[in-house]
Design an enzyme around this catalytic site. Structure first.
Site, PDB file in Angstrom:
ATOM      1  N   THR A 214       0.898  -1.158   0.000  1.00 41.74           N
ATOM      2  CA  THR A 214       0.000   0.000   0.000  1.00 41.74           C
ATOM      3  C   THR A 214       0.931   1.201   0.000  1.00 41.74           C
ATOM      4  O   THR A 214       2.020   1.140   0.598  1.00 41.74           O
ATOM      5  CB  THR A 214      -0.928   0.045   1.238  1.00 41.74           C
ATOM      6  N   HIS A 215       0.538   2.250  -0.674  1.00 38.58           N
ATOM      7  CA  HIS A 215       1.406   3.430  -0.853  1.00 38.58           C
ATOM      8  C   HIS A 215       2.739   3.031  -1.505  1.00 38.58           C
ATOM      9  O   HIS A 215       3.744   3.702  -1.307  1.00 38.58           O
ATOM     10  CB  HIS A 215       1.692   4.152   0.473  1.00 38.58           C
TER      11      HIS A 215
ATOM     12  N   SER B 288      16.947  -3.179 -26.057  1.00 38.35           N
ATOM     13  CA  SER B 288      17.341  -1.786 -26.257  1.00 38.35           C
ATOM     14  C   SER B 288      18.333  -1.722 -27.409  1.00 38.35           C
ATOM     15  O   SER B 288      19.168  -2.617 -27.567  1.00 38.35           O
ATOM     16  CB  SER B 288      17.987  -1.259 -24.977  1.00 38.35           C
TER      17      SER B 288
ATOM     18  N   LYS C 142      19.502  -5.044 -21.755  1.00 36.83           N
ATOM     19  CA  LYS C 142      18.126  -4.712 -21.408  1.00 36.83           C
ATOM     20  C   LYS C 142      17.095  -5.680 -21.996  1.00 36.83           C
ATOM     21  O   LYS C 142      17.247  -6.158 -23.111  1.00 36.83           O
ATOM     22  CB  LYS C 142      17.776  -3.299 -21.903  1.00 36.83           C
TER      23      LYS C 142
ATOM     24  N   GLU D 245       3.969  -1.567 -21.150  1.00 37.68           N
ATOM     25  CA  GLU D 245       4.109  -0.101 -21.223  1.00 37.68           C
ATOM     26  C   GLU D 245       3.152   0.469 -22.273  1.00 37.68           C
ATOM     27  O   GLU D 245       2.516   1.507 -22.067  1.00 37.68           O
ATOM     28  CB  GLU D 245       5.549   0.282 -21.559  1.00 37.68           C
TER      29      GLU D 245
ATOM     30  N   LYS E 199     -18.420   7.872 -34.599  1.00 37.67           N
ATOM     31  CA  LYS E 199     -17.953   6.549 -35.032  1.00 37.67           C
ATOM     32  C   LYS E 199     -16.425   6.464 -35.066  1.00 37.67           C
ATOM     33  O   LYS E 199     -15.853   5.399 -34.846  1.00 37.67           O
ATOM     34  CB  LYS E 199     -18.554   6.214 -36.407  1.00 37.67           C
TER      35      LYS E 199
END
Ligand code: ARG
Length: 466
Positions: free
Chosen positions: A164-165, A286, A292, A299, A334
């Site tokens: 949480t947080h 990458s 990487k 994403e 549309k």
């Protein structure tokens, strides 16, 4: 090419005005729906004695031929240059079908538009389209849910910190957040279904604004086209697109959920968390940094949620301040509708694959779940079981935590003597608290992350999704 409205005009539309206003490249999507409603309209006109039975049959056969001729342009063949040419020739799908019908069956085709307008036609076609598309779309959401439940089932015994947080909070099963997203997606499905319920109403027979002088039976049209009800006011029927906004809103909420799910997957996939291994088929590299491996699909899903929000806002702004009844602005609905659902649809597909192939890195999860501070709430519960009030126990655990932090030791390394000074009844049992399994098993409420509750949730979803 011949238009549906040429008579009062001396000259042609300027070429840039054509380019600006023609919508066939978008509304070709409504091709089948427009044929279907045209067939129903021909039948209704015959009932109203506007067409003879022979004329009706000829028109219906002609519409069938037009359908056959253009089926090749149904997705995904719209990159065909011939389709581009068609889009430059016809204002919209209604003009295309009318012109092609005339080519196919001759002058009798000119009677088909009697008593109707593109204003009641286009919104009827859009509603027919939604009635076909939304059930398929809902199945795609179920597909992602199935992948999430599969992932949950496979990894239900793996325990990790829950946050949480974005701070470590309590130990949870890997399954719990997956099942949380499954619940959210279920409500998304309900929202689409609910929107569809209101879209399932017939505008046809409303004419351009005030109804039709031809006494067609709208009840017949309703039955013929399978609508649940008839819209009772011709201006409402031709001018409102609230049902499009509702679908776009459901799509925006869905993509908000998908974006949060993606963010969690991105976090779990970082070296810092290290909980997740993504399959090569759903990762990219990458161009500069050879080490990487990036979670680009998640994403992009997170990023594309922005489009879905944008389409909703575009449709709201488009309709805000429009005077009754039909205005050409409404043609834009549309663009937003099809683009939004297409974006959502491909996103759902990709995430389904990315999640179905992802693997949990159990060692990293195991290590993270050892963080002794995750068990502060469990210590609190233990003190409460030792007859301390909740508030006093909270205070006491706070003190133990502070002691551990100051001494730079783990919570389960605080000496018993220190703890007993805070609360004398505490015994050696204190050190047994720091087990992930014990922690989750102690949860007693339904819907919790206890192994029994997680199992029950998985069972429920397997039943619902099968
Ligand atoms: N392409 C138009 C649309 O989508 C069809 C209706 C045109 N009506 C009109 N009166 N110009 O809204």
């Amino acid at each position: 090419m011949k238009k549906l409205w040429g008579g009062r005009f001396k000259s042609e539309l300027a070429s840039e005005a054509k380019c600006f206003s023609y919508s066939l490249s978008t509304d070709f999507e409504l091709f089948d729906a427009d044929i279907e409603l045209s067939i129903a309209w021909a039948k209704a006109l015959a009932q109203a004695k506007v067409l003879t039975s022979a004329e009706k049959s000829k028109i219906i056969r002609g519409l069938g031929a037009v359908r056959k001729k253009f089926v090749k342009f149904s997705n995904p063949h719209q990159h065909d240059p011939a389709f581009g040419e068609l889009c430059a020739m016809y204002e919209d799908v209604h003009s295309l079908i009318q012109a092609e019908l005339e080519k196919s069956v001759g002058a009798v085709a000119k009677k088909l538009h009697t008593g109707r307008s593109r204003n009641d036609q286009v919104t009827t076609a859009t509603r027919i389209w939604l009635k076909k598309y939304i059930p398929l779309f809902i199945k795609k959401i179920s597909g992602l849910q199935t992948a999430l439940v599969g992932f949950a089932e496979k990894n239900q015994s793996v325990l990790i910190p829950g946050y949480t947080h974005l701070q470590r909070a309590q130990v949870i099963s890997v399954a719990q957040p997956m099942l949380a997203y499954t619940e959210m997606l279920e409500r998304d499905k309900e929202r689409f279904q609910d929107a569809l319920g209101r879209a399932d109403a017939l505008p046809l027979g409303s004419g351009a604004i005030g109804g039709s002088t031809v006494p067609v039976s709208r009840e017949f049209l309703r039955r013929e086209l399978g609508f649940a009800k008839i819209l009772d006011n011709s201006m409402d029927a031709t001018a409102d697109r609230d049902y499009v906004i509702e679908v776009l809103s459901a799509a925006a909420t869905l993509m908000m959920h998908v974006s949060r799910l993606s963010e969690d997957m991105i976090l779990w996939n970082t070296s810092e968390f290290g909980f997740l291994h993504l399959d090569d088929a759903y990762s990219t590299g990458s161009s500069l940094m050879p080490q990487k491996k990036n979670p680009d699909m998640f994403e992009l899903a997170r990023g594309r949620s922005g489009r879905a929000f944008g389409y909703l806002v575009a449709a709201l702004v488009n309709q805000k301040g429009l005077p009754l009844a039909y205005n050409r602005d409404l043609q834009e609905d549309k663009v937003a509708l099809f683009a939004s659902l297409k974006t959502c649809s491909i996103t759902l597909n990709v995430l389904k694959g990315a999640i179905a192939t992802a693997k949990i890195k159990e060692d990293a999860c195991h290590l993270a779940a050892k963080d002794s501070f995750l068990y502060a709430t469990d210590v609190l519960d233990y003190l409460v079981s030792k007859k301390m009030s909740f508030a006093d126990a909270h205070e006491a655990v706070g003190k133990i935590v502070r002691y551990a932090l100051e001494e730079n030791i783990e919570l389960n390394e605080v000496p018993l003597s220190v703890i007993q000074k805070i609360h004398p009844p505490v015994g050696e049992l204190y050190y047994k608290i720091f087990s992930p399994k014990v922690s989750v098993t102690k949860k007693k409420t339904t819907g919790s992350t206890s192994p029994a509750s997680v199992r029950a949730q998985i069972l429920k979803w397997k039943r619902v999704l099968k």
